[in-house]
Design a protein around this motif. Structure first.
Motif, PDB file in Angstrom:
ATOM      1  N   CYS A 162    -109.546 -83.042  51.055  1.00  0.00           N
ATOM      2  CA  CYS A 162    -109.094 -84.279  50.430  1.00  0.00           C
ATOM      3  C   CYS A 162    -107.660 -84.123  49.959  1.00  0.00           C
ATOM      4  CB  CYS A 162    -109.941 -84.606  49.202  1.00  0.00           C
ATOM      5  SG  CYS A 162    -111.659 -84.911  49.540  1.00  0.00           S
ATOM      6  N   THR A 195    -111.836 -73.603  58.734  1.00  0.00           N
ATOM      7  CA  THR A 195    -112.823 -73.302  57.683  1.00  0.00           C
ATOM      8  C   THR A 195    -114.080 -74.156  57.799  1.00  0.00           C
ATOM      9  OG1 THR A 195    -111.842 -74.899  56.135  1.00  0.00           O
ATOM     10  CG2 THR A 195    -111.012 -72.625  56.068  1.00  0.00           C
ATOM     11  N   PRO A 238    -110.541 -78.732  49.001  1.00  0.00           N
ATOM     12  CA  PRO A 238    -111.807 -79.029  49.673  1.00  0.00           C
ATOM     13  C   PRO A 238    -112.491 -80.238  49.025  1.00  0.00           C
ATOM     14  CG  PRO A 238    -111.661 -76.699  49.098  1.00  0.00           C
ATOM     15  CD  PRO A 238    -110.520 -77.392  48.422  1.00  0.00           C
ATOM     16  N   ASP A 239    -113.283 -80.928  49.818  1.00  0.00           N
ATOM     17  CA  ASP A 239    -114.028 -82.091  49.326  1.00  0.00           C
ATOM     18  C   ASP A 239    -115.197 -81.608  48.468  1.00  0.00           C
ATOM     19  OD1 ASP A 239    -115.143 -84.569  48.920  1.00  0.00           O
ATOM     20  OD2 ASP A 239    -116.080 -84.667  50.896  1.00  0.00           O
ATOM     21  N   ASP A 240    -114.886 -81.335  47.197  1.00  0.00           N
ATOM     22  CA  ASP A 240    -115.923 -80.877  46.272  1.00  0.00           C
ATOM     23  C   ASP A 240    -115.608 -81.390  44.870  1.00  0.00           C
ATOM     24  OD1 ASP A 240    -113.821 -79.282  45.390  1.00  0.00           O
ATOM     25  OD2 ASP A 240    -114.687 -77.415  46.156  1.00  0.00           O
ATOM     26  N   SER A 241    -116.451 -81.063  43.930  1.00  0.00           N
ATOM     27  CA  SER A 241    -116.249 -81.563  42.572  1.00  0.00           C
ATOM     28  C   SER A 241    -114.972 -81.004  41.947  1.00  0.00           C
ATOM     29  CB  SER A 241    -117.463 -81.252  41.691  1.00  0.00           C
ATOM     30  OG  SER A 241    -117.633 -79.855  41.548  1.00  0.00           O
ATOM     31  N   ALA A 242    -114.533 -79.819  42.352  1.00  0.00           N
ATOM     32  CA  ALA A 242    -113.299 -79.250  41.801  1.00  0.00           C
ATOM     33  C   ALA A 242    -112.103 -80.137  42.134  1.00  0.00           C
ATOM     34  CB  ALA A 242    -113.081 -77.833  42.332  1.00  0.00           C
ATOM     35  N   PHE A 243    -112.077 -80.706  43.343  1.00  0.00           N
ATOM     36  CA  PHE A 243    -110.988 -81.611  43.696  1.00  0.00           C
ATOM     37  C   PHE A 243    -111.037 -82.850  42.814  1.00  0.00           C
ATOM     38  CE2 PHE A 243    -109.396 -85.315  45.985  1.00  0.00           C
ATOM     39  CZ  PHE A 243    -108.083 -84.935  46.151  1.00  0.00           C
ATOM     40  N   CYS A 244    -112.208 -83.420  42.628  1.00  0.00           N
ATOM     41  CA  CYS A 244    -112.346 -84.605  41.772  1.00  0.00           C
ATOM     42  C   CYS A 244    -111.910 -84.296  40.341  1.00  0.00           C
ATOM     43  CB  CYS A 244    -113.790 -85.109  41.790  1.00  0.00           C
ATOM     44  SG  CYS A 244    -114.295 -85.732  43.406  1.00  0.00           S
ATOM     45  N   HIS A 245    -112.241 -83.122  39.846  1.00  0.00           N
ATOM     46  CA  HIS A 245    -111.813 -82.732  38.504  1.00  0.00           C
ATOM     47  C   HIS A 245    -110.295 -82.558  38.438  1.00  0.00           C
ATOM     48  CE1 HIS A 245    -115.636 -82.328  36.425  1.00  0.00           C
ATOM     49  NE2 HIS A 245    -116.124 -81.814  37.558  1.00  0.00           N
ATOM     50  N   THR A 282    -114.513 -77.231  56.918  1.00  0.00           N
ATOM     51  CA  THR A 282    -114.723 -77.998  55.691  1.00  0.00           C
ATOM     52  C   THR A 282    -113.889 -79.271  55.712  1.00  0.00           C
ATOM     53  OG1 THR A 282    -112.961 -76.796  54.535  1.00  0.00           O
ATOM     54  CG2 THR A 282    -115.199 -75.954  54.259  1.00  0.00           C
ATOM     55  N   TYR A 299    -108.264 -87.761  53.930  1.00  0.00           N
ATOM     56  CA  TYR A 299    -109.481 -87.014  54.194  1.00  0.00           C
ATOM     57  C   TYR A 299    -109.370 -86.446  55.596  1.00  0.00           C
ATOM     58  CZ  TYR A 299    -114.536 -86.452  53.248  1.00  0.00           C
ATOM     59  OH  TYR A 299    -115.784 -85.965  52.982  1.00  0.00           O
TER      60      TYR A 299
END
Length: 68
Positions: free
Chosen positions: A46, A41, A10-17, A43, A35
């Motif tokens: 990424c 869902t 999902p496009d969230d900070s967890a993906f960036c991390h 959402t 993207y």
């Protein structure tokens, strides 16, 4: 050996991390990120391909890519 992984989520900070952790383990971005919208869902998702060269090792299908 050359390794390839496709990271997604999902496009969230967890993906960036997740991508940041791979970069800090020596993986390199490969191509452009993707993207898309998951209609089920509702959402944004990424994806990013990463590659890594590992000297002195031979590829075997059973290796755990995230260990590298």
């Amino acid at each position: 050996m050359k390794l390839y992984r496709f990271l997604s989520g999902p496009d969230d900070s967890a993906f960036c991390h997740k991508v940041t952790a791979a970069l800090n383990k020596g993986w390199h971005l490969f191509g452009s990120p993707t993207y898309s919208f998951n209609a089920e869902t509702k959402t944004m998702m990424c994806g990013q391909a990463v590659v890594k060269d590992v000297d002195g090792k031979d590829y075997e299908p059973g290796i755990k890519l995230s260990d590298y």
